[in-house]
Design a protein around this motif. Structure first.
Motif, PDB file in Angstrom:
ATOM      1  N   LYS A  95     -19.999 -18.506 -41.165  1.00  0.00           N
ATOM      2  CA  LYS A  95     -19.348 -17.817 -42.616  1.00  0.00           C
ATOM      3  C   LYS A  95     -18.510 -18.046 -42.984  1.00  0.00           C
ATOM      4  O   LYS A  95     -17.107 -18.759 -42.218  1.00  0.00           O
ATOM      5  CB  LYS A  95     -19.231 -15.945 -43.314  1.00  0.00           C
ATOM      6  N   GLY A  96     -17.710 -18.756 -44.254  1.00  0.00           N
ATOM      7  CA  GLY A  96     -16.184 -19.070 -44.986  1.00  0.00           C
ATOM      8  C   GLY A  96     -15.934 -20.308 -44.498  1.00  0.00           C
ATOM      9  O   GLY A  96     -17.100 -21.218 -44.817  1.00  0.00           O
ATOM     10  N   ASP A  97     -14.668 -20.743 -44.617  1.00  0.00           N
ATOM     11  CA  ASP A  97     -14.837 -23.055 -44.705  1.00  0.00           C
ATOM     12  C   ASP A  97     -14.996 -23.153 -43.049  1.00  0.00           C
ATOM     13  O   ASP A  97     -13.827 -22.500 -42.133  1.00  0.00           O
ATOM     14  CB  ASP A  97     -13.073 -22.356 -44.647  1.00  0.00           C
ATOM     15  N   HIS A 101     -13.601 -23.060 -38.197  1.00  0.00           N
ATOM     16  CA  HIS A 101     -13.893 -22.980 -37.544  1.00  0.00           C
ATOM     17  C   HIS A 101     -14.511 -24.089 -36.565  1.00  0.00           C
ATOM     18  O   HIS A 101     -15.270 -25.048 -36.378  1.00  0.00           O
ATOM     19  CB  HIS A 101     -15.892 -22.607 -38.232  1.00  0.00           C
ATOM     20  N   PRO A 102     -13.012 -24.775 -34.929  1.00  0.00           N
ATOM     21  CA  PRO A 102     -13.252 -25.568 -34.903  1.00  0.00           C
ATOM     22  C   PRO A 102     -14.842 -25.787 -34.255  1.00  0.00           C
ATOM     23  O   PRO A 102     -14.912 -24.494 -33.310  1.00  0.00           O
ATOM     24  CB  PRO A 102     -11.851 -25.461 -33.843  1.00  0.00           C
ATOM     25  N   GLN A 103     -15.202 -26.816 -34.352  1.00  0.00           N
ATOM     26  CA  GLN A 103     -16.313 -27.123 -33.482  1.00  0.00           C
ATOM     27  C   GLN A 103     -16.208 -27.497 -32.052  1.00  0.00           C
ATOM     28  O   GLN A 103     -15.139 -27.945 -31.483  1.00  0.00           O
ATOM     29  CB  GLN A 103     -17.185 -28.580 -34.041  1.00  0.00           C
ATOM     30  N   ALA A 104     -16.832 -26.346 -31.446  1.00  0.00           N
ATOM     31  CA  ALA A 104     -17.745 -27.080 -29.961  1.00  0.00           C
ATOM     32  C   ALA A 104     -17.092 -28.780 -29.720  1.00  0.00           C
ATOM     33  O   ALA A 104     -17.960 -29.221 -30.357  1.00  0.00           O
ATOM     34  CB  ALA A 104     -18.281 -26.572 -29.016  1.00  0.00           C
ATOM     35  N   VAL A 105     -16.912 -29.772 -28.810  1.00  0.00           N
ATOM     36  CA  VAL A 105     -16.656 -30.995 -28.460  1.00  0.00           C
ATOM     37  C   VAL A 105     -18.044 -31.313 -28.123  1.00  0.00           C
ATOM     38  O   VAL A 105     -18.938 -30.674 -27.314  1.00  0.00           O
ATOM     39  CB  VAL A 105     -15.768 -30.766 -27.974  1.00  0.00           C
ATOM     40  N   ALA A 106     -18.563 -32.463 -28.478  1.00  0.00           N
ATOM     41  CA  ALA A 106     -19.886 -33.482 -28.078  1.00  0.00           C
ATOM     42  C   ALA A 106     -20.814 -33.053 -28.127  1.00  0.00           C
ATOM     43  O   ALA A 106     -21.448 -33.796 -28.916  1.00  0.00           O
ATOM     44  CB  ALA A 106     -19.247 -33.396 -26.950  1.00  0.00           C
ATOM     45  N   LYS A 190     -12.893 -12.000 -27.086  1.00  0.00           N
ATOM     46  CA  LYS A 190     -13.106 -12.013 -28.918  1.00  0.00           C
ATOM     47  C   LYS A 190     -13.556 -12.919 -29.524  1.00  0.00           C
ATOM     48  O   LYS A 190     -14.298 -13.217 -30.263  1.00  0.00           O
ATOM     49  CB  LYS A 190     -11.307 -11.520 -29.146  1.00  0.00           C
ATOM     50  N   LEU A 191     -13.552 -14.696 -29.090  1.00  0.00           N
ATOM     51  CA  LEU A 191     -13.772 -15.520 -29.643  1.00  0.00           C
ATOM     52  C   LEU A 191     -15.447 -15.393 -29.699  1.00  0.00           C
ATOM     53  O   LEU A 191     -16.108 -16.152 -30.691  1.00  0.00           O
ATOM     54  CB  LEU A 191     -13.788 -16.748 -29.072  1.00  0.00           C
ATOM     55  N   LEU A 192     -16.635 -14.916 -28.839  1.00  0.00           N
ATOM     56  CA  LEU A 192     -17.541 -14.954 -28.928  1.00  0.00           C
ATOM     57  C   LEU A 192     -17.801 -13.682 -29.684  1.00  0.00           C
ATOM     58  O   LEU A 192     -18.826 -14.333 -30.624  1.00  0.00           O
ATOM     59  CB  LEU A 192     -18.077 -14.785 -27.101  1.00  0.00           C
ATOM     60  N   GLY A 193     -17.490 -12.811 -29.635  1.00  0.00           N
ATOM     61  CA  GLY A 193     -17.382 -11.646 -30.677  1.00  0.00           C
ATOM     62  C   GLY A 193     -17.173 -12.788 -32.028  1.00  0.00           C
ATOM     63  O   GLY A 193     -18.025 -11.819 -33.132  1.00  0.00           O
ATOM     64  N   SER A 194     -16.247 -13.705 -32.529  1.00  0.00           N
ATOM     65  CA  SER A 194     -16.576 -13.596 -33.808  1.00  0.00           C
ATOM     66  C   SER A 194     -16.720 -14.853 -34.304  1.00  0.00           C
ATOM     67  O   SER A 194     -16.796 -15.957 -35.512  1.00  0.00           O
ATOM     68  CB  SER A 194     -14.429 -13.910 -34.154  1.00  0.00           C
ATOM     69  N   MET A 195     -17.897 -15.496 -33.321  1.00  0.00           N
ATOM     70  CA  MET A 195     -18.507 -16.280 -33.882  1.00  0.00           C
ATOM     71  C   MET A 195     -18.813 -17.328 -35.417  1.00  0.00           C
ATOM     72  O   MET A 195     -18.780 -17.995 -35.994  1.00  0.00           O
ATOM     73  CB  MET A 195     -19.406 -16.751 -33.254  1.00  0.00           C
ATOM     74  N   ARG A 196     -19.358 -15.523 -35.863  1.00  0.00           N
ATOM     75  CA  ARG A 196     -20.104 -16.517 -37.754  1.00  0.00           C
ATOM     76  C   ARG A 196     -18.795 -15.669 -38.372  1.00  0.00           C
ATOM     77  O   ARG A 196     -19.323 -15.542 -39.779  1.00  0.00           O
ATOM     78  CB  ARG A 196     -21.072 -15.179 -37.832  1.00  0.00           C
ATOM     79  N   ASP A 197     -17.691 -15.006 -38.013  1.00  0.00           N
ATOM     80  CA  ASP A 197     -16.927 -14.818 -39.151  1.00  0.00           C
ATOM     81  C   ASP A 197     -15.554 -16.620 -38.877  1.00  0.00           C
ATOM     82  O   ASP A 197     -14.619 -15.911 -37.836  1.00  0.00           O
ATOM     83  CB  ASP A 197     -16.552 -13.330 -38.779  1.00  0.00           C
ATOM     84  N   SER A 198     -15.320 -17.321 -39.923  1.00  0.00           N
ATOM     85  CA  SER A 198     -14.635 -18.474 -39.390  1.00  0.00           C
ATOM     86  C   SER A 198     -13.129 -17.745 -39.436  1.00  0.00           C
ATOM     87  O   SER A 198     -12.234 -18.069 -38.434  1.00  0.00           O
ATOM     88  CB  SER A 198     -14.149 -18.772 -40.931  1.00  0.00           C
ATOM     89  N   ALA A 199     -12.268 -16.428 -40.329  1.00  0.00           N
ATOM     90  CA  ALA A 199     -11.293 -16.278 -39.831  1.00  0.00           C
ATOM     91  C   ALA A 199     -10.905 -15.600 -38.842  1.00  0.00           C
ATOM     92  O   ALA A 199      -9.668 -16.419 -38.486  1.00  0.00           O
ATOM     93  CB  ALA A 199     -10.811 -15.231 -41.421  1.00  0.00           C
ATOM     94  N   GLU A 200     -11.869 -14.918 -38.199  1.00  0.00           N
ATOM     95  CA  GLU A 200     -11.236 -13.975 -37.477  1.00  0.00           C
ATOM     96  C   GLU A 200     -11.526 -15.185 -36.256  1.00  0.00           C
ATOM     97  O   GLU A 200     -10.567 -15.205 -34.966  1.00  0.00           O
ATOM     98  CB  GLU A 200     -12.100 -12.603 -37.293  1.00  0.00           C
ATOM     99  N   TYR A 201     -12.465 -15.670 -36.096  1.00  0.00           N
ATOM    100  CA  TYR A 201     -12.466 -17.228 -35.110  1.00  0.00           C
ATOM    101  C   TYR A 201     -11.575 -17.685 -34.981  1.00  0.00           C
ATOM    102  O   TYR A 201     -10.764 -18.168 -34.010  1.00  0.00           O
ATOM    103  CB  TYR A 201     -13.646 -17.739 -35.607  1.00  0.00           C
ATOM    104  N   ARG A 202     -10.366 -18.086 -36.467  1.00  0.00           N
ATOM    105  CA  ARG A 202      -9.192 -19.363 -36.216  1.00  0.00           C
ATOM    106  C   ARG A 202      -8.582 -18.580 -35.429  1.00  0.00           C
ATOM    107  O   ARG A 202      -7.915 -18.630 -35.277  1.00  0.00           O
ATOM    108  CB  ARG A 202      -9.328 -19.277 -37.988  1.00  0.00           C
ATOM    109  N   LYS A 203      -8.512 -17.570 -35.891  1.00  0.00           N
ATOM    110  CA  LYS A 203      -7.023 -16.639 -34.839  1.00  0.00           C
ATOM    111  C   LYS A 203      -7.890 -16.194 -33.514  1.00  0.00           C
ATOM    112  O   LYS A 203      -6.311 -16.586 -33.083  1.00  0.00           O
ATOM    113  CB  LYS A 203      -7.492 -15.500 -35.270  1.00  0.00           C
ATOM    114  N   ASN A 204      -8.492 -16.417 -33.201  1.00  0.00           N
ATOM    115  CA  ASN A 204      -9.049 -16.270 -31.751  1.00  0.00           C
ATOM    116  C   ASN A 204      -8.949 -17.346 -31.078  1.00  0.00           C
ATOM    117  O   ASN A 204      -8.032 -17.778 -30.115  1.00  0.00           O
ATOM    118  CB  ASN A 204     -10.754 -15.519 -31.060  1.00  0.00           C
TER     119      ASN A 204
END
Length: 418
Positions: A95-97, A101-106, A190-204
């Motif tokens: 969700k979000g922009d 939400h930086p993608q995993a590489v490769a 925290k990163l694993l717990g925010s996988m579907r929330d782009s804003a929270e994921y970006r912060k972590n």
């Protein structure tokens, strides 16, 4: 193979959950996704009508064709030109922009971009890693198992299986001091717990990237034998890695090396503890442990599937698949294909051929596969040495579920001292 091994194979059907928890007969593939079914239900549905309907279609998550037979999945995994990983191999998108939400590489890219990222990952996470860290992994396993025994029991998932791969990835990266380990552990959770929330994921993610950049700067002055030193000195398109790129590499390893690795360790321990005959055979035949590892990887595939994006119109088994469509490459279903594996739903220590697809195939095969195999083997070996008094608390209550979409998990595996 000894008579005991054959006894263990026969016992599998009586003590382990079987795929008899079928979805209703009225269920069809149109609503299939791992959000709608349990693992046992999904496996049963994916086994249905393999020959008469080899490429079913689901309307869930934007719609996707399902490749489930071994040869179809095998061909699909190696044809990156027709089945692209970009822009993402997962559904749904966060969700979000998506830019937040930086993608995993490769994993979410194709050549030539994929090639440069994979080259970087292999520079620090390669076939030499297991031997370099095995002694420390074994010490960790011994310590954690001894603590469980001393406490009169515990949870083999939370207290052991989840701890081992995360510590191992920390060792590979080079995070070792207590404060460093604690900080990375907290951010990872925290990163694993925010996988579907782009804003929270970006912060972590930014917190993780900043920590990684500090470690990289330190390694430029004081190099070590670790992945952070590789990142510190890596020539990436003629320049050093920036903070975002460092963060993406670290996140890729932490996320890729935690949940799925914990799942495979838990599954192996479950297979051993739920089957006394298997436990007895492995106690007397240490050379069979790699067989048990591979059979666990095949039978209880930790990551069910990845989505691929179709680049041109074509047909598979007479079914039209259009450019822009999505294909679900189901490793778990392929690993249970009766055309490839005899008695595919049985855990067998006498399985001679076990060319499963659990770690993918081709350019996107898992670079952490040797390390994951080592972790599984070492934990099981130490458990057989040290955990003889342990037994499953309530075998009938073991739950199988999906965590984070495609990740198969046994969230809890309580044991007690008998």
């Amino acid at each position: 193979m000894s008579d005991n091994a054959h006894d263990a194979n026969r016992a599998q059907q009586n003590v382990m959950p079987s795929d008899t928890a079928l979805p209703p007969e009225t269920a069809d593939f149109s609503r299939f996704s791992t959000y709608n079914y349990t693992p046992l239900e999904a496996r049963a549905l994916l086994d249905r009508d393999r020959l008469t309907n080899p490429v079913p279609y689901s309307e869930e998550l934007g719609g996707f064709h399902i490749f489930r037979n071994f040869e179809d999945v095998k061909r699909g995994l190696t044809n990156f030109g027709l089945y692209a990983s970009s822009p993402s191999v997962q559904r749904p998108l966060p969700k979000g922009d998506i830019r937040d939400h930086p993608q995993a590489v490769a994993i979410n890219s194709d050549p030539p971009e994929h090639s440069k990222w994979r080259k970087l990952l292999v520079a620090g996470m390669n076939a030499g890693v297991p031997a370099r860290i095995e002694e420390r992994v074994r010490a960790d396993a011994a310590e954690l198992i001894d603590a469980i025994v001393a406490n009169g029991g515990g949870d083999l998932a939370a207290d052991l299986a989840h701890q081992i791969p995360q510590r191992a990835i920390f060792y590979v990266l080079g995070f070792e001091r207590d404060a460093e380990l604690s900080g990375v552990h907290d951010i990872t959770q925290k990163l694993l717990g925010s996988m579907r929330d782009s804003a929270e994921y970006r912060k972590n993610f930014d917190s993780l990237a900043a920590m990684g950049l500090r470690a990289v700067a330190e390694r430029r002055h004081t190099p070590r034998d670790d992945f952070m030193t590789v990142l510190a000195n890596y020539d990436f398109d003629g320049r050093p890695l920036d903070a975002e790129e460092v963060g993406r590499v670290i996140a890729t390893l932490l996320i890729g090396g935690s949940g799925t690795a914990a799942s495979t360790i838990t599954s192996l321990l479950w297979n051993i503890f739920a089957q006394p005959q298997v436990r007895n055979v492995l106690n007397g035949n240490a050379d069979l442990m790699p067989v048990a590892v591979e059979e666990t990887l095949r039978l209880w595939t930790p990551f069910f599937a990845l989505y691929r994006n179709v680049t041109e119109d074509h047909e598979v088994h007479g079914k039209r698949i259009a450019k822009g469509d999505t294909v679900y490459m189901c490793w778990q279903a392929a690993n249970l294909d009766p055309q490839q594996f005899e008695a595919p739903h049985q855990f067998r220590l006498d399985r001679a051929e076990n060319r499963h697809l659990t770690f993918g195939l081709g350019r996107h095969s898992c670079i952490g596969a040797p390390t994951a195999r080592m972790e599984m083997r070492v934990v099981a070996e130490e458990m057989l040495k040290r955990g003889s008094a342990l037994q499953l608390a309530k075998p009938e209550d073991v739950q199988l579920c999906f965590e984070g979409s495609e990740t198969f998990a046994i969230p809890s595996l309580p044991v007690t001292c008998g």
